[in-house]
Design a protein around this motif. Structure first.
Motif, PDB file in Angstrom:
ATOM      1  N   ASP A 197      -9.981  -4.182 -19.556  1.00  0.00           N
ATOM      2  CA  ASP A 197      -9.730  -4.731 -18.222  1.00  0.00           C
ATOM      3  C   ASP A 197      -9.807  -6.249 -18.220  1.00  0.00           C
ATOM      4  O   ASP A 197      -9.053  -6.919 -17.524  1.00  0.00           O
ATOM      5  N   VAL A 198     -10.754  -6.779 -18.999  1.00  0.00           N
ATOM      6  CA  VAL A 198     -10.955  -8.236 -19.040  1.00  0.00           C
ATOM      7  C   VAL A 198     -10.822  -8.725 -20.478  1.00  0.00           C
ATOM      8  O   VAL A 198     -11.507  -8.238 -21.375  1.00  0.00           O
ATOM      9  N   LEU A 199      -9.957  -9.700 -20.688  1.00  0.00           N
ATOM     10  CA  LEU A 199      -9.732 -10.284 -22.011  1.00  0.00           C
ATOM     11  C   LEU A 199     -10.245 -11.712 -22.034  1.00  0.00           C
ATOM     12  O   LEU A 199      -9.825 -12.539 -21.218  1.00  0.00           O
ATOM     13  N   LYS A 200     -11.170 -12.007 -22.946  1.00  0.00           N
ATOM     14  CA  LYS A 200     -11.528 -13.393 -23.210  1.00  0.00           C
ATOM     15  C   LYS A 200     -10.464 -13.886 -24.173  1.00  0.00           C
ATOM     16  O   LYS A 200     -10.413 -13.506 -25.324  1.00  0.00           O
ATOM     17  N   VAL A 201      -9.573 -14.722 -23.684  1.00  0.00           N
ATOM     18  CA  VAL A 201      -8.385 -15.143 -24.422  1.00  0.00           C
ATOM     19  C   VAL A 201      -8.771 -15.873 -25.712  1.00  0.00           C
ATOM     20  O   VAL A 201      -9.650 -16.737 -25.725  1.00  0.00           O
ATOM     21  N   GLY A 202      -8.108 -15.535 -26.801  1.00  0.00           N
ATOM     22  CA  GLY A 202      -8.409 -16.102 -28.106  1.00  0.00           C
ATOM     23  C   GLY A 202      -8.127 -17.584 -28.224  1.00  0.00           C
ATOM     24  O   GLY A 202      -7.135 -18.093 -27.679  1.00  0.00           O
TER      25      GLY A 202
ATOM     26  N   TYR B 102      -7.456  -8.953 -16.059  1.00  0.00           N
ATOM     27  CA  TYR B 102      -8.015 -10.292 -15.905  1.00  0.00           C
ATOM     28  C   TYR B 102      -8.079 -10.970 -17.273  1.00  0.00           C
ATOM     29  O   TYR B 102      -8.288 -10.316 -18.295  1.00  0.00           O
ATOM     30  N   ALA B 103      -7.909 -12.289 -17.263  1.00  0.00           N
ATOM     31  CA  ALA B 103      -7.993 -13.063 -18.505  1.00  0.00           C
ATOM     32  C   ALA B 103      -8.893 -14.266 -18.261  1.00  0.00           C
ATOM     33  O   ALA B 103      -8.791 -14.933 -17.224  1.00  0.00           O
ATOM     34  N   ILE B 104      -9.802 -14.527 -19.213  1.00  0.00           N
ATOM     35  CA  ILE B 104     -10.716 -15.661 -19.112  1.00  0.00           C
ATOM     36  C   ILE B 104     -10.413 -16.635 -20.239  1.00  0.00           C
ATOM     37  O   ILE B 104     -10.366 -16.249 -21.410  1.00  0.00           O
ATOM     38  N   ILE B 105     -10.208 -17.909 -19.894  1.00  0.00           N
ATOM     39  CA  ILE B 105      -9.973 -18.933 -20.906  1.00  0.00           C
ATOM     40  C   ILE B 105     -11.138 -19.912 -20.866  1.00  0.00           C
ATOM     41  O   ILE B 105     -11.370 -20.580 -19.852  1.00  0.00           O
TER      42      ILE B 105
ATOM     43  N   ASP C 232      -2.169 -23.281 -23.839  1.00  0.00           N
ATOM     44  CA  ASP C 232      -0.733 -23.441 -24.004  1.00  0.00           C
ATOM     45  C   ASP C 232       0.019 -22.841 -22.816  1.00  0.00           C
ATOM     46  O   ASP C 232      -0.327 -21.757 -22.345  1.00  0.00           O
ATOM     47  N   SER C 233       1.029 -23.548 -22.327  1.00  0.00           N
ATOM     48  CA  SER C 233       1.778 -23.074 -21.158  1.00  0.00           C
ATOM     49  C   SER C 233       2.465 -21.741 -21.427  1.00  0.00           C
ATOM     50  O   SER C 233       2.604 -20.904 -20.528  1.00  0.00           O
ATOM     51  N   GLY C 234       2.883 -21.536 -22.687  1.00  0.00           N
ATOM     52  CA  GLY C 234       3.522 -20.267 -23.033  1.00  0.00           C
ATOM     53  C   GLY C 234       2.555 -19.099 -22.929  1.00  0.00           C
ATOM     54  O   GLY C 234       2.933 -17.998 -22.491  1.00  0.00           O
ATOM     55  N   ILE C 235       1.291 -19.326 -23.306  1.00  0.00           N
ATOM     56  CA  ILE C 235       0.281 -18.278 -23.199  1.00  0.00           C
ATOM     57  C   ILE C 235      -0.021 -17.982 -21.738  1.00  0.00           C
ATOM     58  O   ILE C 235      -0.158 -16.816 -21.335  1.00  0.00           O
ATOM     59  N   LEU C 236      -0.103 -19.029 -20.923  1.00  0.00           N
ATOM     60  CA  LEU C 236      -0.328 -18.824 -19.491  1.00  0.00           C
ATOM     61  C   LEU C 236       0.821 -18.015 -18.883  1.00  0.00           C
ATOM     62  O   LEU C 236       0.606 -17.128 -18.054  1.00  0.00           O
ATOM     63  N   GLY C 237       2.048 -18.315 -19.330  1.00  0.00           N
ATOM     64  CA  GLY C 237       3.197 -17.560 -18.852  1.00  0.00           C
ATOM     65  C   GLY C 237       3.152 -16.111 -19.303  1.00  0.00           C
ATOM     66  O   GLY C 237       3.496 -15.199 -18.541  1.00  0.00           O
ATOM     67  N   ARG C 238       2.695 -15.895 -20.522  1.00  0.00           N
ATOM     68  CA  ARG C 238       2.600 -14.539 -21.063  1.00  0.00           C
ATOM     69  C   ARG C 238       1.574 -13.709 -20.275  1.00  0.00           C
ATOM     70  O   ARG C 238       1.793 -12.540 -19.982  1.00  0.00           O
ATOM     71  N   LEU C 239       0.458 -14.332 -19.915  1.00  0.00           N
ATOM     72  CA  LEU C 239      -0.562 -13.647 -19.113  1.00  0.00           C
ATOM     73  C   LEU C 239      -0.026 -13.342 -17.719  1.00  0.00           C
ATOM     74  O   LEU C 239      -0.272 -12.272 -17.162  1.00  0.00           O
ATOM     75  N   ASN C 240       0.726 -14.288 -17.187  1.00  0.00           N
ATOM     76  CA  ASN C 240       1.318 -14.081 -15.867  1.00  0.00           C
ATOM     77  C   ASN C 240       2.332 -12.939 -15.894  1.00  0.00           C
ATOM     78  O   ASN C 240       2.441 -12.162 -14.934  1.00  0.00           O
ATOM     79  N   ASN C 241       3.057 -12.817 -16.997  1.00  0.00           N
ATOM     80  CA  ASN C 241       4.072 -11.770 -17.112  1.00  0.00           C
ATOM     81  C   ASN C 241       3.482 -10.354 -17.091  1.00  0.00           C
ATOM     82  O   ASN C 241       4.172  -9.403 -16.714  1.00  0.00           O
ATOM     83  N   VAL C 242       2.210 -10.238 -17.510  1.00  0.00           N
ATOM     84  CA  VAL C 242       1.567  -8.912 -17.480  1.00  0.00           C
ATOM     85  C   VAL C 242       0.672  -8.776 -16.246  1.00  0.00           C
ATOM     86  O   VAL C 242      -0.149  -7.861 -16.147  1.00  0.00           O
ATOM     87  N   ASN C 243       0.854  -9.722 -15.312  1.00  0.00           N
ATOM     88  CA  ASN C 243       0.128  -9.697 -14.030  1.00  0.00           C
ATOM     89  C   ASN C 243      -1.386  -9.801 -14.185  1.00  0.00           C
ATOM     90  O   ASN C 243      -2.151  -9.245 -13.382  1.00  0.00           O
ATOM     91  N   ALA C 244      -1.828 -10.512 -15.219  1.00  0.00           N
ATOM     92  CA  ALA C 244      -3.263 -10.727 -15.397  1.00  0.00           C
ATOM     93  C   ALA C 244      -3.711 -11.913 -14.539  1.00  0.00           C
ATOM     94  O   ALA C 244      -3.095 -12.978 -14.576  1.00  0.00           O
ATOM     95  N   VAL C 245      -4.766 -11.714 -13.767  1.00  0.00           N
ATOM     96  CA  VAL C 245      -5.355 -12.814 -13.002  1.00  0.00           C
ATOM     97  C   VAL C 245      -6.156 -13.666 -13.983  1.00  0.00           C
ATOM     98  O   VAL C 245      -7.045 -13.168 -14.656  1.00  0.00           O
ATOM     99  N   THR C 246      -5.805 -14.954 -14.062  1.00  0.00           N
ATOM    100  CA  THR C 246      -6.385 -15.822 -15.082  1.00  0.00           C
ATOM    101  C   THR C 246      -7.410 -16.781 -14.495  1.00  0.00           C
ATOM    102  O   THR C 246      -7.154 -17.450 -13.492  1.00  0.00           O
ATOM    103  N   TYR C 247      -8.569 -16.849 -15.138  1.00  0.00           N
ATOM    104  CA  TYR C 247      -9.629 -17.788 -14.785  1.00  0.00           C
ATOM    105  C   TYR C 247      -9.827 -18.751 -15.945  1.00  0.00           C
ATOM    106  O   TYR C 247      -9.720 -18.365 -17.108  1.00  0.00           O
TER     107      TYR C 247
END
Length: 351
Positions: A273-278, A298-301, A312-327
């Motif tokens: 459910d929650v990914l601490k982004v690598g 959810y994604a935590i950076i 990276d903007s591409g990673i933020l876009g990738r998270l957005n594409n899977v509808n992950a709420v990013t913090y």
């Protein structure tokens, strides 16, 4: 009767004379759960502004303390409004959450990683400790959350922005078990970590795929490292998955695509459910195949001011594409995830 009244009045005058002048002139106000209140009257006399938050010491003197209120963000689902205390050093401390829940505190340690986990049974796991200059802050965070003992400490890999503060934590707390991948480094920071482990009379257990932690009430297992990665320190990152009833969390350290591909090939259940982004949102991590397998809500950076282009903007876009709420810790400060076993809510120390 008149004589009695005069006597009572004289006693009253005597008692008043025994009260310190500061307390006699103290301004009114009911203390809150933190033990302080806001100034309402005589504020200038006390060196305060009207509405300024403070505490009274036993002698009536004033101790100022700033209370910062965070608000619910329209773009963040399940995020609560909360009061967080700013310490005299300016460090914004997260609020301890109710017992009986799984609590994950993604600590704001600037450009680095440090996460504290409190299990429903009251056990504590610390993953990484930020850079050398964040060690004392990590200790303050933990003490502010009531930590007396660490049941598990995990050093995901030898990079300084992950293990730099762990020697401070080792000195400050009774650490029961320490895990780290079987890889070394020649830096003074890594040597300081090893010295602290030895000084505290501890040994290091190997963190690798298939190893489980002995923690009550939750399932906690390492999914990586899967293989030997020679001198590729990021690929050695210990990746931990924690499951509490119907909710799950994945902590990836600085694991990059090489490690991600090995986890995918290993066939382990990566769904969380929650990914601490690598790697702080680096473009070398969080591949499409990996994120498709994790399917995070959810994604935590964990990130601070840096010259690497993280996140990276591409990673933020990738998270957005899977509808992950990013913090992000650089924007929301310390981020707290609270799971009751079926639902996860979030609290942040910044707006």
């Amino acid at each position: 009767m008149k004589n009695k009244l005069i006597s009572l009045f004289a006693v009253f005058i005597l008692l008043c004379s025994l009260i310190p002048l500061e307390l006699a002139n103290a301004h009114p106000g009911r203390t809150d759960a933190n033990g302080g209140h806001t100034c309402r009257t005589n504020c200038a006399k006390w060196g305060l502004k009207t509405g300024e938050y403070h505490y009274h010491n036993s002698d009536g003197s004033i101790k100022k303390e700033t209370i910062k209120t965070t608000v619910k963000e329209k773009t963040k689902k399940d995020t609560k409004t909360e009061k967080s205390i700013t310490s005299p050093t300016g460090l914004v401390l997260p609020k301890l959450q109710p017992a009986g829940t799984l609590q994950v505190y993604y600590l704001d340690v600037a450009q680095g990683d440090s996460t504290l986990i409190r299990t429903p049974k009251g056990q504590y796991i610390l993953i990484d400790g930020g850079n050398n200059n964040q060690g004392k802050n990590v200790v303050k965070y933990l003490k502010g959350l009531g930590v007396k003992k660490l049941d598990v400490m995990i050093a995901t890999h030898p990079d300084a922005d992950h293990i730099g503060g762990l020697d401070d934590a080792l000195k400050a707390f009774d650490v029961q078990v320490i895990y780290a991948p079987k890889v070394s480094h020649t830096t003074d920071t890594f040597k300081d970590f090893l010295t602290a482990v030895k000084t505290e009379g501890r040994t290091i257990k190997t963190a690798k795929a298939g190893v489980s932690l002995t923690i009550d009430g939750v399932d906690a297992s390492f999914l990586a490292p899967v293989n030997d990665y020679a001198d590729d320190l990021n690929a050695w990152s210990a990746v931990l998955k924690i499951t509490y009833k119907d909710t799950s969390f994945l902590f990836t350290g600085d694991a990059e695509s090489k490690s991600e591909n090995d986890m995918l090939a290993d066939g382990v259940d990566l769904k969380a459910d929650v990914l601490k982004v690598g790697h702080h949102g680096s473009k070398t991590s969080t591949s499409k195949a990996f994120i498709d397998a994790v399917k995070p809500n959810y994604a935590i950076i964990s990130v601070g001011k840096n010259s690497y282009g993280h996140p990276d903007s591409g990673i933020l876009g990738r998270l957005n594409n899977v509808n992950a709420v990013t913090y992000r810790t650089d924007k929301q400060g310390t981020i707290t995830a609270i799971s009751d076993g079926s639902k996860i809510t979030f609290v942040t120390t910044k707006k």
